[in-house]
Enzyme design. Sequence first.
Site, PDB file in Angstrom:
ATOM      1  N   HIS A  51      54.529  11.198  50.420  1.00  0.00           N
ATOM      2  CA  HIS A  51      55.294   9.946  50.324  1.00  0.00           C
ATOM      3  C   HIS A  51      56.504  10.080  51.250  1.00  0.00           C
ATOM      4  O   HIS A  51      56.366  10.065  52.459  1.00  0.00           O
ATOM      5  CB  HIS A  51      55.642   9.738  48.846  1.00  0.00           C
ATOM      6  CG  HIS A  51      56.228   8.407  48.495  1.00  0.00           C
ATOM      7  ND1 HIS A  51      56.311   7.361  49.369  1.00  0.00           N
ATOM      8  CD2 HIS A  51      56.774   7.948  47.326  1.00  0.00           C
ATOM      9  CE1 HIS A  51      56.862   6.316  48.762  1.00  0.00           C
ATOM     10  NE2 HIS A  51      57.158   6.657  47.521  1.00  0.00           N
ATOM     11  N   HIS A  57      47.493   5.288  55.706  1.00  0.00           N
ATOM     12  CA  HIS A  57      48.290   4.681  54.647  1.00  0.00           C
ATOM     13  C   HIS A  57      47.361   4.104  53.605  1.00  0.00           C
ATOM     14  O   HIS A  57      46.290   3.605  53.943  1.00  0.00           O
ATOM     15  CB  HIS A  57      49.170   3.558  55.229  1.00  0.00           C
ATOM     16  CG  HIS A  57      50.332   3.232  54.358  1.00  0.00           C
ATOM     17  ND1 HIS A  57      50.227   2.386  53.292  1.00  0.00           N
ATOM     18  CD2 HIS A  57      51.624   3.659  54.397  1.00  0.00           C
ATOM     19  CE1 HIS A  57      51.412   2.302  52.713  1.00  0.00           C
ATOM     20  NE2 HIS A  57      52.273   3.059  53.348  1.00  0.00           N
ATOM     21  N   ASP A  99      56.486   6.778  59.128  1.00  0.00           N
ATOM     22  CA  ASP A  99      57.062   8.113  59.262  1.00  0.00           C
ATOM     23  C   ASP A  99      56.715   8.808  60.569  1.00  0.00           C
ATOM     24  O   ASP A  99      57.256   9.878  60.849  1.00  0.00           O
ATOM     25  CB  ASP A  99      56.591   8.999  58.092  1.00  0.00           C
ATOM     26  CG  ASP A  99      57.309   8.630  56.816  1.00  0.00           C
ATOM     27  OD1 ASP A  99      58.476   8.245  56.912  1.00  0.00           O
ATOM     28  OD2 ASP A  99      56.690   8.706  55.742  1.00  0.00           O
TER      29      ASP A  99
HETATM   30  N1  CMC Z   1      44.752  12.624  58.887  1.00  0.00           N
HETATM   31  C1  CMC Z   1      43.406  12.805  58.909  1.00  0.00           C
HETATM   32  N2  CMC Z   1      42.547  12.165  58.097  1.00  0.00           N
HETATM   33  C2  CMC Z   1      43.068  11.314  57.204  1.00  0.00           C
HETATM   34  C3  CMC Z   1      44.465  11.086  57.130  1.00  0.00           C
HETATM   35  C4  CMC Z   1      45.306  11.765  58.009  1.00  0.00           C
HETATM   36  N3  CMC Z   1      46.627  11.579  57.997  1.00  0.00           N
HETATM   37  N4  CMC Z   1      44.695  10.167  56.159  1.00  0.00           N
HETATM   38  C5  CMC Z   1      43.501   9.857  55.640  1.00  0.00           C
HETATM   39  N5  CMC Z   1      42.523  10.552  56.281  1.00  0.00           N
HETATM   40  C6  CMC Z   1      41.081  10.460  56.054  1.00  0.00           C
HETATM   41  C7  CMC Z   1      40.681  11.223  54.800  1.00  0.00           C
HETATM   42  O1  CMC Z   1      40.342  12.554  55.096  1.00  0.00           O
HETATM   43  C8  CMC Z   1      39.497  10.407  54.323  1.00  0.00           C
HETATM   44  O2  CMC Z   1      38.395  10.735  55.133  1.00  0.00           O
HETATM   45  P1  CMC Z   1      36.913  10.829  54.463  1.00  0.00           P
HETATM   46  O3  CMC Z   1      36.607   9.415  54.044  1.00  0.00           O
HETATM   47  O4  CMC Z   1      36.060  11.361  55.550  1.00  0.00           O
HETATM   48  O5  CMC Z   1      37.047  11.768  53.295  1.00  0.00           O
HETATM   49  C9  CMC Z   1      39.897   8.969  54.659  1.00  0.00           C
HETATM   50  O6  CMC Z   1      40.787   9.085  55.800  1.00  0.00           O
HETATM   51  C10 CMC Z   1      40.604   8.252  53.532  1.00  0.00           C
HETATM   52  O7  CMC Z   1      41.698   9.062  53.113  1.00  0.00           O
HETATM   53  P2  CMC Z   1      42.341   9.033  51.662  1.00  0.00           P
HETATM   54  O8  CMC Z   1      43.057  10.323  51.426  1.00  0.00           O
HETATM   55  O9  CMC Z   1      41.309   8.595  50.667  1.00  0.00           O
HETATM   56  O10 CMC Z   1      43.406   7.850  51.803  1.00  0.00           O
HETATM   57  P3  CMC Z   1      44.567   7.545  50.809  1.00  0.00           P
HETATM   58  O11 CMC Z   1      44.788   6.093  50.873  1.00  0.00           O
HETATM   59  O12 CMC Z   1      44.340   8.155  49.469  1.00  0.00           O
HETATM   60  O13 CMC Z   1      45.808   8.355  51.449  1.00  0.00           O
HETATM   61  C11 CMC Z   1      47.783   8.886  52.598  1.00  0.00           C
HETATM   62  C12 CMC Z   1      46.890   7.767  52.062  1.00  0.00           C
HETATM   63  C13 CMC Z   1      49.068   8.267  53.169  1.00  0.00           C
HETATM   64  C14 CMC Z   1      48.192   9.832  51.450  1.00  0.00           C
HETATM   65  C15 CMC Z   1      47.021   9.673  53.682  1.00  0.00           C
HETATM   66  O14 CMC Z   1      46.670   8.806  54.728  1.00  0.00           O
HETATM   67  C16 CMC Z   1      47.808  10.856  54.208  1.00  0.00           C
HETATM   68  O15 CMC Z   1      47.765  11.942  53.609  1.00  0.00           O
HETATM   69  N6  CMC Z   1      48.562  10.671  55.357  1.00  0.00           N
HETATM   70  C17 CMC Z   1      49.389  11.728  55.868  1.00  0.00           C
HETATM   71  C18 CMC Z   1      50.710  11.751  55.127  1.00  0.00           C
HETATM   72  C19 CMC Z   1      51.587  10.584  55.496  1.00  0.00           C
HETATM   73  O16 CMC Z   1      51.771  10.255  56.657  1.00  0.00           O
HETATM   74  N7  CMC Z   1      52.197   9.949  54.464  1.00  0.00           N
HETATM   75  C20 CMC Z   1      53.161   8.882  54.665  1.00  0.00           C
HETATM   76  C21 CMC Z   1      52.719   7.584  54.107  1.00  0.00           C
HETATM   77  S1  CMC Z   1      53.767   6.250  54.695  1.00  0.00           S
HETATM   78  C22 CMC Z   1      55.250   6.482  53.888  1.00  0.00           C
HETATM   79  C23 CMC Z   1      55.233   5.921  52.543  1.00  0.00           C
HETATM   80  O17 CMC Z   1      55.016   4.690  52.407  1.00  0.00           O
HETATM   81  O18 CMC Z   1      55.502   6.679  51.599  1.00  0.00           O
END
Ligand code: CMC
Length: 424
Positions: free
Chosen positions: A263, A302, A358
Amino acid sequence: MPESITITDNRTGQSIEIPIENGGVSSAAWEKLLPGVWFHDPGLTATAMTESAVTYLDGDAGILRYRGYPIEQLAEESTYLEVAYLLLKGELPNQTQYDAWSSEITHHTFIHENVRKRFLDGFHYDAHPMGMLVSAIAALSTFYLDAKEIYDPAAREKQIVRLIAKMPTLAAAAHRFSVGMPFVYPDNELPFAANFLSMMWKVAEPHYKANPALVRAIDVLFILHADHEQNCSTTAMRTVGSAHADPYSSAAAAAAALYGPRHGGANEAVVRMLTEIGSIENVAPYIEAVKSGKTRLQGFGHRVYKNYDPRARIIKKVADDVFEVTGINPLLDIALKLEDVALHDEYFISRRLYPNVDFYSGLIYQAMGFPVAMFPVLFAIPRVSGWLAHWSELLDQDGKIVRPRQVYIGEPERKYVPMDQRES
Ligand code: CMC
């Protein structure tokens, strides 16, 4: 075509029609037809926990609006304090309202001496400033006993003003402590963002004058981070607030959620990632490591944006303005290359992974001299106004206490086994 869905329980043949209202369906009708059958929705990805009039977000179209005003217009024309007023009260202030609001905030920037001298000074010398901030916010509840009067409008307003006003003071105090510098008192001659920079960087000069371009950059970053509807920390705020905890305790819970690297800690993770990548030549192998699941591309992806995060676009422009004053952050080239490679790569395209807020904010903060540990703190300062807007809305809605259900997958009933009869 009726705006409704029909659900049939195939065990009994009974059906129920549920109207679709504002894009959602009420769980009450479901519960009536199917008592004891719960939605299994980990991470609440398909559950609207509340109705809200604060922020509108369309993740597919990349749209973000506070109280109906597009984030692009607010970032261009408004100030953080005006945005905080808008979020909390629903309308932009007129001049008289703004002057009164700004004066109220300005005259609540000081913190009780005991918060600093006895509480903050008691931390270990290398304490993380975000950990200090989370604790300090919670501690404030013990200083303002009227904080518990959450249904007294005057008391509620007072805590809102106090929290918004004291965040920069607590944040700067946490930083100064962690680098062994003396605490700087607020300079209430200065506007909000300039005052924060003064508390951060002042040394021996009678009045610290920050570069106006950097003051404006901080103010725009505060606007962009002020709210983001039902994100993890806001949900924490609403959850704890729904138990009628005071706003300081609720905001401390929200800040604790924001501390997490998924986050508010993501911009810190971005800078660490870019530093680890180290050079443009290492971008391609890093992307391969991400694609093979070894790591994640920090600052990408995201939960709700499946398009370019509109805040990331604005931040890219802010970065140009800041780098003109500070010189270019050497990590920028690596970030630009990463973004370029990712935006053209099938892995990221098919998963609709774009830069989020970010991806560039950490580079700006670093160029301005903030240590990485301060990045989530910088996020928390303005987000408190969003948390409070949601908290106030929740209390006005007289919302239920948050108490979700679970799908139990543990052991069925079994008999207690005395210690001497258990397997070793
Ligand atoms: N790098 C590589 N692959 C990713 C990433 C990433 N940053 N984010 C998602 N994926 C892939 C993930 O591996 C999955 O692939 P598969 O379907 O093959 O398993 C797919 O995309 C869906 O991912 P998810 O984890 O189910 O998506 P989510 O909605 O649960 O997660 C997230 C959202 C923000 C936690 C995630 O994108 C992430 O970990 N990003 C990196 C951390 C980050 O930048 N966070 C800041 C968010 S913005 C600030 C805020 O609002 O707080």
